[in-house]
Enzyme design. Structure first.
Site, PDB file in Angstrom:
ATOM      1  N   SER A  58      -9.345   1.984   3.138  1.00  0.00           N
ATOM      2  CA  SER A  58      -8.497   2.718   2.196  1.00  0.00           C
ATOM      3  C   SER A  58      -7.514   1.838   1.441  1.00  0.00           C
ATOM      4  O   SER A  58      -6.882   2.274   0.494  1.00  0.00           O
ATOM      5  CB  SER A  58      -7.729   3.806   2.949  1.00  0.00           C
ATOM      6  OG  SER A  58      -6.906   3.242   3.948  1.00  0.00           O
ATOM      7  N   LYS A 103       0.852  -1.192   0.000  1.00  0.00           N
ATOM      8  CA  LYS A 103       0.000   0.000   0.000  1.00  0.00           C
ATOM      9  C   LYS A 103       0.885   1.240   0.000  1.00  0.00           C
ATOM     10  O   LYS A 103       1.880   1.292   0.734  1.00  0.00           O
ATOM     11  CB  LYS A 103      -0.908  -0.023   1.237  1.00  0.00           C
ATOM     12  CG  LYS A 103      -1.875   1.149   1.348  1.00  0.00           C
ATOM     13  CD  LYS A 103      -2.722   0.987   2.598  1.00  0.00           C
ATOM     14  CE  LYS A 103      -3.705   2.137   2.773  1.00  0.00           C
ATOM     15  NZ  LYS A 103      -4.523   1.973   3.988  1.00  0.00           N
ATOM     16  N   SER A 131      -9.633  -0.354   7.333  1.00  0.00           N
ATOM     17  CA  SER A 131      -9.089  -0.140   5.986  1.00  0.00           C
ATOM     18  C   SER A 131      -8.438  -1.361   5.351  1.00  0.00           C
ATOM     19  O   SER A 131      -8.116  -1.339   4.169  1.00  0.00           O
ATOM     20  CB  SER A 131      -8.075   1.010   6.011  1.00  0.00           C
ATOM     21  OG  SER A 131      -8.734   2.215   6.277  1.00  0.00           O
TER      22      SER A 131
END
Length: 466
Positions: free
Chosen positions: A149, A74, A173
């Site tokens: 996210s 990420k 997330s």
């Protein structure tokens, strides 16, 4: 147990394929993908590392279990020499000066980083639409959001572009996008994995965790990245979780669920029905199921966002274009700061900074922020009581199925409420895993602090039960 890591490891050892071939195949798939999961490909690094693995195998040297296994990161983790943008305009040209502890542990184990993955800017969002790289598209239906996210990370795993990915979970997330895309996603106990090198969103709930297609792969990666780190004082020493230990769930006698999550007008009828059916299947296995009382969803969401916005306002105050980021000059220094932040932060990030500054400001901090801290303590105490009565808690991951791309941007409040079933466990700093079973967006399994092994045990049990 199912494991892509073990399968690929054996293929490499048997010389059924070369590591270079594997990496090239994954890079090509990432390059051609239309789901907007890629912020930057790490092609040169990946191919150079793959060549070293191939050389070891050719020389008859043994390789570790993770050696040569391609993974995604990420784009909120520092990886020295790579662009680390947080999917934001402010940091679009920022290069990491060092590598995050969790990522370094994977590199030391021989895993091969392929890609920095698209996400909501600075982790601010539940849909991976708040990004300069374009909305992440759901792995099952590209008209729907990928979740957030860590949306890019979950989609890459679901589409087999990466074997596993490292996401970040502040209020759901990792778990929510894992549920949206039908994969496993673990938020470990807070402090089990070092946060050093992770761009801070809300420091008191930020967690580093793996997303993968099997429980075994989650376990393998978790063992590698866990452990005390002198660079993160919240970390602690943890024991490795063995494969055998999660095969036996005989110790789990009682399962709880929060009845107000289910007896709620906001929950989708199909998710509610599927969840209640899952409970019946668990009962049929001789396990006692208890309905528990908990805080209502609105209280959980408001408490979480009060504290998270306060912490992000503080954490992002350093990003003014002086030391980091895309500086925009104005007439004076104060204006330079204002213009730089106004032009470079997304609308959602600005919304959270303004909200955070509001709850921390004089006249509001006692009324709002301190009340949020007190509620967090009450939530933690509630969990402590619950885990004296039950071994694990199960819950839906989300009250609803994934929205269409664009809908969340029109209604930020609806986006916040989509976190209603994940944020409470974040506030309690508890280990929680999403499994791709039980409802359209999966199930969450949660245990008391430091009982990460228990959630993997029950996840493995449910794999064959529902």
């Amino acid at each position: 147990m199912d494991s892509q890591i073990r399968k690929i490891h054996q293929q490499l050892v048997n010389k059924d394929m070369t590591c270079t071939q594997l990496v090239q195949e994954k890079l090509e798939a990432l390059k051609q993908n239309t789901h907007n999961t890629v912020n930057a490909l790490l092609s040169d690094t990946a191919l150079a590392l793959a060549a070293k693995v191939d050389a070891k195998i050719a020389n008859g040297e043994p390789i570790g279990l993770l050696e040569g296994i391609p993974f995604g990161i990420k784009d909120v983790y520092m990886v020295q020499g790579t662009y680390t943008t947080a999917s934001s305009n402010l940091l679009k040209n920022y290069k990491s000066a060092y590598t995050a502890t969790a990522i370094q542990k994977l590199l030391d184990a021989g895993a091969i980083p392929l890609v920095k993955e698209n996400c909501d800017s600075f982790g601010h969002g539940s849909s991976s639409e708040n990004t300069i790289f374009g909305a992440v598209k759901n792995a099952k239906n590209p008209e729907l959001v990928g979740g957030g996210s860590s949306g890019g990370s979950a989609v890459n795993v679901a589409k087999d572009y990466t074997v596993f990915s490292i996401g970040g979970d502040t209020g759901g997330s990792i778990r929510q996008p894992a549920g949206y895309n039908g994969v496993y996603g673990l938020k470990p106990t807070y402090g089990r994995v070092s946060r050093y090198g992770l761009m801070a969103y809300a420091s008191s709930t930020d967690c580093v965790g793996p997303i993968a297609k099997s429980i075994e792969d989650v376990r393998i990666v978790l063992n590698v990245i866990s452990g005390k780190d002198i660079k993160d004082q919240t970390t602690y020493t943890s024991e490795a979780i063995s494969e055998d230990s999660i095969l036996n769930s005989d110790g789990i006698k009682t399962v709880g669920y929060f009845k107000n999550f289910i007896e709620n007008d906001a929950i989708d009828a199909e998710i509610k029905t599927d969840f209640l059916n899952t409970i019946e299947k668990i009962k049929a296995k001789g396990i006692e199921v208890k309905a528990l009382d908990f805080f209502d969803s609105n209280t959980l969401v408001s408490t979480y966002y009060t504290l998270a916005m306060a912490e992000t306002a503080s954490n992002l105050s350093r990003l003014d274009g002086t030391n980091y980021g895309n500086r925009i000059e104005a007439e004076n220094l104060k204006e330079t700061y204002a213009v730089t932040r106004s032009e470079n932060f997304s609308e959602e990030t600005k919304r959270r900074i303004v909200g955070g500054n509001q709850v921390l400001s004089q006249g509001f901090s006692d009324e709002i922020y301190l009340k949020g801290l007190n509620l967090r303590d009450e939530i933690a105490a509630n969990f402590e009581h619950d885990f004296n009565e039950v071994d694990v808690v199960i819950s839906p991951v989300t009250p609803n199925t994934p929205p269409k791309i664009g809908d969340s941007l029109k209604d930020p409040l609806a986006m916040y409420l989509s976190d209603a079933y994940t944020v409470g466990f974040s506030l309690g700093q508890l280990p929680t895993i999403t499994i791709p079973q039980g409802t359209a967006t999966g199930l969450q399994i949660t245990a008391a602090k430091h009982n990460d092994e228990l959630v993997l045990k029950f996840a493995n049990f449910l794999k064959d039960t529902i």
